[in-house]
Design an enzyme around this catalytic site. Structure first.
Site: not given
Length: 323
Positions: A124, A249, A279
């Site tokens: 990520c 993120h 996500n």
């Protein structure tokens, strides 16, 4: 004979993001659908992670295909042709196989010529790592135009029945073209890792699906990573009060809110793309920045703090000026 891309000497006093592009799959998966698969309530998903819907790629929308779409848009935004790209970096952790790498395929499908192409897997925080590499390549005079593509098909790697991952992770891609600048517009990165906690986010070899210790990751993110944010601002020569926006993120809304509050700047705009995109791992930071610019929340020249963190455990923060 293999062709070699033209290089140097290039101007290298600094680098900048000259163009941004984003690709979001058409298929929208509602909380009701995700909740039914995971055996939870739709409201529980929104209350727990702040996600209302997410995008899942269709069968033909691969990591490479989505990366090509985003890359084309970034090049168009910058007014640069694919043939002018010297290096292409693909930030991803969701390629179906480690070989061949995805970057070379993205470069070929874009029409790049003799382009160096490699993948970066920092999960990520992958985009932030790749952006730091692109900045260094340009400033060192090794490349003039570096296309950073972040593309993820996380739906391939999570079980829809796992309440800890299925409703959270999603698919998408974004890209940024990094070019020389007369002064720095991408500032030095503050990055690191904590491999002692790598087992908090893993792929189970027996199922091929991701497992995540969500609560422990939340505690690590909100307690251990503030020094990286502070260092990134110091290396850019600014205070947090001078930031226009914060693009962390897009893990979940609770983490975003906690980090934004910890920065302690009233009125600081924080990207919350997670609400409608889920996500998207390495793609989440550039998707968040792209959304802020598209919505008119940031403008050219605004200082923005990008902050990736995730599996590894890895993290990377840098201040950039909005293209």
């Amino acid at each position: 004979m293999v062709a070699i891309a033209a290089n140097g000497p290039f101007p290298r006093s600094g680098s900048r993001i000259a163009g941004l592009g984003a690709y979001r799959p058409v298929r929208v998966v509602s909380n009701e659908v995700a909740a039914d698969a995971a055996g939870v309530d739709a409201q529980w998903i929104e209350q727990r992670v702040g996600i209302r819907e997410r995008r899942h790629a269709a069968g033909g929308e691969s990591v490479v295909a989505m990366g090509v779409e985003a890359g084309n848009k970034a090049l168009a935004d910058a007014g640069v042709s694919a043939g002018e790209v010297d290096v292409l970096i693909l930030a991803t952790c969701s390629m179906p196989s480690p070989m061949p790498n995805g970057a070379a395929s993205v470069a070929a499908k874009l029409g790049c010529r003799a382009t160096a192409a490699f993948d970066v897997n920092a999960a990520c925080s992958g985009f932030s790592h790749a952006l730091a590499v692109a900045d260094a390549l340009v400033r060192a005079g090794s490349a003039r135009n570096v296309l950073v593509v972040a593309s993820e098909k996380m739906s391939d790697w999570v079980s829809a029945q796992d309440r800890n991952t299925g409703p959270i992770f999603a698919d998408g891609a974004a890209a940024a073209l990094v070019t020389p600048s007369d002064r720095p517009r991408i500032f030095p990165v503050a990055w690191g890792s904590d491999g002692h906690q790598a087992a908090l986010i893993t792929i189970r070899p027996d199922t091929g699906h991701m497992e995540m210790a969500g609560r422990k990751v939340y505690r690590w993110t909100t307690s251990a990573l503030m020094p990286a944010i502070q260092t990134a601002c110091e290396r850019a020569g600014i205070t947090p009060q001078e930031l226009k926006a914060f693009v962390p993120h897009q893990a979940n809304l609770r983490i975003i809110d906690a980090l934004t509050e910890a920065i302690g700047v009233p009125g600081l705009i924080a990207a919350t793309d997670v609400t409608f995109s889920g996500n998207t791992c390495a793609a989440s930071v550039p998707l968040g920045l792209h959304a802020l610019r598209q919505n008119g929340q940031v403008h050219s020249g605004d200082p923005v703090l990008l902050f990736g963190f995730g599996a590894g455990l890895t993290y990377a923060a840098q201040v950039v000026l909005t293209p």
